[in-house]
Design a protein around this motif. Structure first.
Motif, PDB file in Angstrom:
ATOM      1  N   LYS A 114       0.825  -1.180   0.052  1.00 12.64           N
ATOM      2  CA  LYS A 114       0.004   0.017   0.131  1.00 12.64           C
ATOM      3  C   LYS A 114       0.890   1.152   0.130  1.00 12.64           C
TER       4      LYS A 114
ATOM      5  N   CYS B 297      -0.473   6.326   3.922  1.00 11.03           N
ATOM      6  CA  CYS B 297      -1.636   5.951   4.238  1.00 11.03           C
ATOM      7  C   CYS B 297      -2.091   4.509   3.788  1.00 11.03           C
ATOM      8  N   ASP B 298      -3.312   4.263   3.649  1.00  9.94           N
ATOM      9  CA  ASP B 298      -3.715   2.831   3.501  1.00  9.94           C
ATOM     10  C   ASP B 298      -4.395   2.764   2.096  1.00  9.94           C
TER      11      ASP B 298
ATOM     12  N   ASN C 185       4.818   3.005   6.325  1.00  6.76           N
ATOM     13  CA  ASN C 185       4.252   1.656   5.976  1.00  6.76           C
ATOM     14  C   ASN C 185       5.670   0.476   6.292  1.00  6.76           C
TER      15      ASN C 185
END
Length: 621
Positions: free
Chosen positions: A20, A24-25, A89
């Protein structure tokens, strides 16, 4: 000594990671949807040193407006710089640490993200986040150690989708995709060595099976110089096979610039004045389309003298091309280019106008001039930029960043950035690299390319040269997926290493032949839906626009039943009766050619050979 022997080169490889986004996701897929739009203008800020980076300042002078497309699911408020970044991440960090371990590097104790000023619009915030992850690695290529001083984790830039006057449109689907950046030392000495190193590093990153694949997912920056020249960065090369061409062309360009410097110094040429004259009235009747268009739009025609520069802006054999360098600098001011005396008469500018300019500027035979026609503000800035670039020729090769062109040459983009573009990122907390994290990474290191090639050769009974090439080209993963038997493995290796390159050499665009297509084709082969000899025709059908399912189905419909195949074999043996009598079973090999010419794609070659052998044995009895 040849030019290639004089090259000093280092590379920076930027590879997208298959996770990802970094902060962020959001998904990291690229999409066709435009999504919501918003607008922004960016300006450079001072660095931690209190300075403004020269490259950022030049970019800001263009005063561009940026339009951002924010498709749902692949962009969010973090990408729009309306929300602080989330925690970095951990998967992406682990991948970089894995690659660093494979390349003998030492991880840092604590990861700190920095902001790198970027105001070309490719980052909504005006900066790119980047962090050092490991240091002091190396790779051995043909017995030579290539140093790798830094391993970084950073976010990819937004995707440019449209450029028009005063405005650039970006899509945010690519912004924030994690990148591993590997930077080598300036240790390469030939164009081919650069290619070898890039291929080897690419193979090691792919060994993690956590990097993205395809055009645009990996980009190389080349840092090139020759003795007496300067470091020049060619930024964003996307095709590995083109690396030697860019390196060699840049070496030749620098050699040409050093020759220009030598000529100018021999003449005693001094820096040209930046003062220009207005010749708009004199060119009102000129038939040049560019000049006529500029004047019609109330623009100006400016001319500047370049004393002592005749013959170096474009020599008769085109080996000296200072004019092209000047045009590159002028174009950064928004003009289409410049005219210079070494390329005239041409472009609708006749000898009459050349004589007029030379008289107005009081030029001698060794003197040159440049013209620019455009909006007054643009033309004045462009003509001054052209003069400044001409004067740089007295010093030799200027340090600069250049953009790659498809033909293997490059064009001026901006000055080389410096330390003034970096300052700390205050929104992302530091990440400690714990011993437990590294222990887990070392316990799960993937195979190195050499080890993988040796295993594949043994496991699938193919030649080591084939397995090495599969690993080098990044085709080992799809090869292993489809190779369910040793016989199919042989066909898969031939398809990936020979059939596809042959189709490309014949002019076919094989970009549509994805791993999914290859997988579907070999599923059909494994299920005996068609003969293996039909694979090239199936791939051609997919390239022509058919779905792989349709192409496989058509190949299956052309399969020949056993009775029809036996009848063709019997007829062939009867037609070549005398040959079969004289050769016996030795006739099998020679007769396979005409047999497969009639049956190729309709029956498996092994099956055809067995039918032919049986028929010859029957005939001889």
């Amino acid at each position: 000594m040849s030019v290639s022997d004089e090259i000093v080169c280092g590379i920076e490889i930027h590879q997208q990671l298959d996770t990802k986004k970094l902060f962020c996701d959001c998904s990291t897929a690229l999409v066709d949807e435009e999504g919501q739009k918003f607008f922004r203008r960016l300006r450079p800020t001072q660095s931690e040193l209190g300075e403004i980076d020269r490259a950022a300042l030049m970019q800001a002078e263009k005063k561009l407006r940026f339009v951002y497309q924010a498709p749902e699911g692949v962009s969010c408020l973090v990408d729009a710089d309306e929300e602080p970044p989330h925690s970095a991440n951990k998967d992406a960090l682990g991948i970089v640490l894995t690659v660093a371990a494979l390349l003998n590097a030492q991880p840092v104790d604590e990861v700190h993200f920095m902001r790198k000023i970027v105001v070309d619009g490719s980052n909504t915030s005006g900066f790119q986040r980047t962090a050092m992850i490991a240091m002091n690695g190396y790779i051995e290529i043909n017995g030579k150690k290539i140093s790798i001083p830094t391993f970084c984790l950073e976010e990819d830039a937004a995707r440019k989708v449209e450029t028009k006057a005063g405005e650039i449109t970006y899509r945010l689907d690519r912004l924030g995709i994690p990148l591993i950046e590997i930077a080598t030392g300036p240790d390469m000495r030939s164009a081919e060595e650069v290619k070898e190193v890039a291929f080897a590093l690419g193979s090691i990153m792919r060994a993690t099976r956590r990097v993205k694949r395809g055009i645009g997912t990996i980009r190389e920056d080349l840092n090139i110089s020759i003795p007496g020249g300067a470091r020049v960065e060619i930024k964003g090369v996307q095709e590995l096979r083109m690396l030697p061409i860019y390196v060699q062309n840049e070496a030749n360009r620098q050699k040409s610039l050093l020759r220009i410097k030598e000529i100018l110094l021999e003449r005693g040429t001094k820096p040209a004045s930046e003062e220009y004259i207005d010749l708009t009235e004199d060119f009102k009747s000129c038939e040049s389309k560019i000049i006529a268009s500029a004047i019609k739009k109330k623009g100006k025609v400016f001319a500047v003298a370049l004393p002592g520069f005749a013959g170096v802006m474009k020599s008769a054999d085109s080996t000296l091309r200072l004019g092209a360098e000047m045009a590159g600098y002028a174009k950064t001011k928004g003009v289409a280019g410049i005219f210079h005396s070494d390329e005239l008469p041409n472009y609708g500018i006749t000898q009459e106008y050349i004589d007029l300019v030379r008289k107005k500027l009081s030029l001698s035979d060794e003197d040159a001039f440049a013209l620019c026609a455009d909006d007054e503000k643009k033309a004045s800035a462009a003509i001054v930029a052209a003069v400044r670039r001409a004067n740089m020729a007295l010093e030799g090769v200027p340090e600069e960043t250049r953009d790659p062109k498809p033909d293997g040459t490059s064009v001026y983009s901006r000055p080389l950035p410096g330390a003034a573009r970096m300052y700390p990122e205050t929104d992302v907390p530091p990440i400690a690299i714990k011993d437990s994290m590294m222990s887990e990474i070392f316990a799960n290191l993937p195979e190195l390319p050499k080890e993988k090639a040796e295993r594949i050769a043994a496991q699938y009974a193919i030649h080591i040269q084939q397995s090495t090439q599969l690993v080098r080209d990044g085709k080992d993963e799809i090869f292993e997926k489809v190779s369910v038997t040793s016989e199919i493995a042989s066909v898969a290796a031939r398809t990936l290493l020979s059939t596809l390159p042959e189709l490309e050499r014949d002019g076919s665009d094989i970009s549509c032949i994805t791993d999914d297509v290859i997988h579907a084709v070999f599923e059909g082969l494994s299920g005996s839906m068609f003969a293996k000899d039909a694979i090239p025709d199936i791939l051609k059908a997919v390239i022509a626009g058919k779905t792989v399912e349709c192409a496989v189905e058509e190949a299956g419909r052309s399969l020949m039943n056993a009775d029809d195949a036996a009848e063709i074999v019997s007829r062939l043996v009867q037609e070549r009766a005398d040959f079969v009598k004289s050769k016996g079973l030795g006739a099998v090999g020679p007769l396979m050619g005409p047999l497969m010419a009639e049956m190729r794609g309709k029956i498996d070659g092994k099956q055809a050979s067995e039918l032919l052998k049986k028929e010859i044995e029957k005939f001889l009895r």
